[in-house]
Every structure is written in C-alpha cells, then in structure tokens.
Design an enzyme around this catalytic site. Structure first.
Site, PDB file in Angstrom:
ATOM      1  N   ARG A 187      45.365  53.774  30.416  1.00 11.71           N
ATOM      2  CA  ARG A 187      45.882  54.366  29.181  1.00 11.71           C
ATOM      3  C   ARG A 187      46.297  55.828  29.368  1.00 11.71           C
ATOM      4  O   ARG A 187      46.151  56.643  28.455  1.00 11.71           O
ATOM      5  CB  ARG A 187      44.856  54.255  28.043  1.00 11.71           C
ATOM      6  CG  ARG A 187      44.490  52.848  27.655  1.00 11.71           C
ATOM      7  CD  ARG A 187      45.667  52.062  27.121  1.00 11.71           C
ATOM      8  NE  ARG A 187      45.261  50.697  26.832  1.00 11.71           N
ATOM      9  CZ  ARG A 187      45.301  49.694  27.700  1.00 11.71           C
ATOM     10  NH1 ARG A 187      45.762  49.903  28.927  1.00 11.71           N
ATOM     11  NH2 ARG A 187      44.909  48.478  27.369  1.00 11.71           N
ATOM     12  N   SER A 209      43.648  50.711  18.437  1.00  7.58           N
ATOM     13  CA  SER A 209      42.332  50.998  19.007  1.00  7.58           C
ATOM     14  C   SER A 209      42.144  52.515  19.078  1.00  7.58           C
ATOM     15  O   SER A 209      42.881  53.192  19.786  1.00  7.58           O
ATOM     16  CB  SER A 209      42.215  50.387  20.405  1.00  7.58           C
ATOM     17  OG  SER A 209      42.336  48.981  20.343  1.00  7.58           O
ATOM     18  N   GLU A 264      41.888  57.568  21.750  1.00  6.24           N
ATOM     19  CA  GLU A 264      43.173  57.200  22.346  1.00  6.24           C
ATOM     20  C   GLU A 264      44.345  57.916  21.681  1.00  6.24           C
ATOM     21  O   GLU A 264      45.291  58.306  22.366  1.00  6.24           O
ATOM     22  CB  GLU A 264      43.368  55.684  22.267  1.00  6.24           C
ATOM     23  CG  GLU A 264      44.592  55.193  23.002  1.00  6.24           C
ATOM     24  CD  GLU A 264      44.597  53.689  23.187  1.00  6.24           C
ATOM     25  OE1 GLU A 264      45.695  53.112  23.186  1.00  6.24           O
ATOM     26  OE2 GLU A 264      43.512  53.098  23.329  1.00  6.24           O
TER      27      GLU A 264
END
Length: 377
Positions: free
Chosen positions: A188, A265, A369
């Site tokens: 990520r 998320s 995130e």
C-alpha cells in the site's frame, strides 16, 4: 481507497492576493470555484472550504500545477476523493481537481489519464474482453491514485499490472514516463505516496486479451468461484463476484448507504517484524486465550489482519453506537464511516480510539491508510 496525494511544499509557500491568484489561474485554462466545501469532493464527506481549480485536460493540469508552484502557492491534488481525510478548517491554498479522463485500449494494454474513474476503467476493460484488472473491481477513486499507494485487493496489486506511469516532476517541471522499478512499491505504498515531488498524469496497464482473470490468490474469492488458489476464471465472472463480496462489506459506493461513506479500509494490515512476533502473539494469547490468529507472510515479517485485531480488541461493528456521528461500519470493522453529520474531528476521535485500543491490548500500532490534510492522528 484511492486518490491523488496532497502536495504543498515543493516551493516555499508565499502569500498571493486573490486577484493575483485569479489572474494566474485564468492563464492555465482551469475552471475556478471559490470556497468549495471539500466534503463535497471526498467519499468520507468531511472537510472544510477551499478554492478549487478544475483541470479537464492534462495540458491544463500541468500548466496549473507549474504556475502554482512557481508562485509558491500550496497545492492539494484531488481526483476521486476516496482516500482523503481533510480537516474541518479546509485547505489554505488551491485544490487542483484532476479531471483528465481519456482512456485508450491497445491490443494487450490500456492507457488511462489520471482523472479517469478507476472502477469505470475496470468495467470497460472487462466489457472489451480483457482480463487482469477484475480483482480490483469496485474500488472507488481515480486511475492516477492507483500507483501512488499500490492499490490492491483480493490478491492483486497494481504493481503487478503496471507497464509505465507518466509523471510531472514538480522540481524540474519535466514530464516523462517512468518504469515500475523506479516507483519503490511496497504494501500500500510507493515513492509517490506522502510526497509532493511528482504528479501522476497517466497510467498504462498490461491486460490479458483472452479475457482470462489474473490467477486467484485470495481464498475467499477462489472459494465462491469454485476454484483452487492459483487457477483462473473468466474476468467477467470474477468481477461480478468481487463486486458482490465488496458490497456485502459496504465497500462499494452507494449514496443511500452510510456504511459506504468512508475511505474504505481506514487502517492497513500491520506487518510485525520477526523480532517482535513472539511478543505480539503472547499479548494476543494473554488477552484472548489460545486462538487461531490469521497471519500471512510478508517480505519484512508477518502480516496480521487489522480487521481481526480491531474486533478482538473489543470494537464491534457499529461502534460506538447508533447515535454517534462517526462509527465503525455495520458491515466491516475496518471502515470508519460518516453517518450523515460527522465532521473530520469525529472521524479522528474514532480513529484514535480504535488505534489506541489495539495498541494497548496487543502492542500493535495500526497505521491509517488515507492521506490526512491538516490533521495528525
């Protein structure tokens, strides 16, 4: 999930009068909108006001960013707004809206401009008979954001699909294509994330012209498709199941469903180094007893499920209750949601509560995130 990243310190920020700013942007071709509530541009639907310059072409985007950088004006790049948490005070600078949306298919690839809608690109690729992108169906946001955070889902990451990325270097002003090897991909993340050094202008992806999916690497998806891990299926069939699974978790945008008023998320799955693994597992056992802990191998250690940790730390779906303006999704504990009247401060308070609870119980620090603007968790 995905959006372009904020960038504000390539040049030293200077004070520019509204008149100077108006004249500067008039020369770039951008459409200027003053005092736009940034809650209108993000999937979390929070964020205060800012001046917005909309760029409908790559030429306009390049000219606008160059002009603002030369003038020392702070810049925030926004496309789909799906991976942003912006402060209630807004942004003291110019929000550059990335709206270049061109898409061109080749024999085994697709070239898409940064502002193109990601899921619409996936849908178009499948409809045109191509495979490769289907496991990334239903992810909100823009094409340009996908390499920034190495977007991934259901066993596929963008890194494995990229051919090249077109960037504007904000220091030199150069526009060039770069190879995936230059982007420093990780879980990520990439060298583009949390950096203002470059602007993504376009992305080219490899596709399978036979319409066959990428190998199925995610157990849940393989099971519902009646496949073994590593097998393939028709891309259209895989896309349909991915959309169904994501919708069941509140991860497909629906204006009528507050469980989708989120940034997807909110926390990444944490990776624990080998030097701390036994300590973390002991903390989990001390709190929960002997339980089966879902873990996955990672290049730098062992990956844990953030959603599993959140639930086992005592945070149920819908926490902290039906009257809270910001709550965990009622479908998936990894999503922090706006129930209709939340402000950025409410999202931050909830994020801190969940993060601190997991850290206190298991000794694992969850990392957010989304990109935060004017906010520190």
């Amino acid at each position: 999930m995905c959006d372009t990243v904020p960038s504000s310190d390539v040049r030293t920020t200077r004070v520019v009068s509204p008149e100077q700013l108006r004249d500067l942007l008039a020369e770039t071709g951008a459409v200027v909108r003053p005092a736009v509530p940034l809650s209108e541009l993000t999937t979390l639907r929070v964020g205060g006001p800012a001046l917005v310059a909309e760029c409908d072409s790559t030429d306009c985007l390049v000219a606008t960013v160059r002009a603002l950088d030369d003038a020392g004006v702070a810049v925030l790049l926004v496309a789909g707004g799906s991976n942003l948490l912006i402060d209630d005070a807004g942004f003291d600078g110019v929000v550059v809206r990335v709206r270049n949306t061109g898409v061109e298919f080749g024999t085994d690839s697709v070239l898409a401009e940064a502002g193109a809608n990601w899921d619409e690109l996936v849908a178009a690729s499948v409809a045109a008979g191509f495979g490769g992108l289907e496991c990334l169906s239903g992810i909100p946001g823009s094409v340009g954001a996908t390499p920034v955070q190495n977007v991934g889902a259901y066993g596929v990451e963008v890194e494995s699909l990229l051919r090249r990325v077109r960037l504007l270097d904000r220091v030199s002003g150069e526009v060039r294509w770069v190879e995936p090897a230059e982007l420093g991909f990780g879980y990520r993340t990439s060298v583009l994330k949390h950096s203002d050094a470059a602007v993504v202008l376009a992305v080219e992806f490899r596709l399978d012209p036979t319409g066959t999916s990428a190998p199925l690497r995610y157990g849940e998806l393989a099971r519902v498709l009646g496949a073994s891990e590593g097998e393939t299926r028709p891309a259209a069939q895989v896309r349909a199941e991915v959309l169904r699974l994501r919708a069941g978790k509140g991860m497909v945008l629906d204006p009528a469903d507050h469980d989708t008023w989120s940034a997807g998320s909110f926390f990444t799955n944490p990776v624990v180094g080998d030097d701390r693994l036994d300590q973390v597992l002991a903390a989990i056992t001390a709190h929960l007893g002997e339980v089966s802990v879902p873990t996955y191998p990672a290049p730098s250690g062992t990956k844990f499920s953030a959603g599993w940790l959140i639930e086992r730390a005592g945070f149920a779906k819908g926490f902290p209750g039906e009257h809270a303006p910001a709550r965990l999704s009622t479908k998936h504990t990894l999503a922090l949601t706006n129930r209709g009247a939340a402000r950025a401060a409410d999202i931050v308070e909830l994020a801190r509560t969940v993060r601190d609870g997991v850290r206190e119980r298991f000794g694992i620090v969850l990392e957010p995130e989304p990109v935060t603007v004017g906010i520190s968790l």
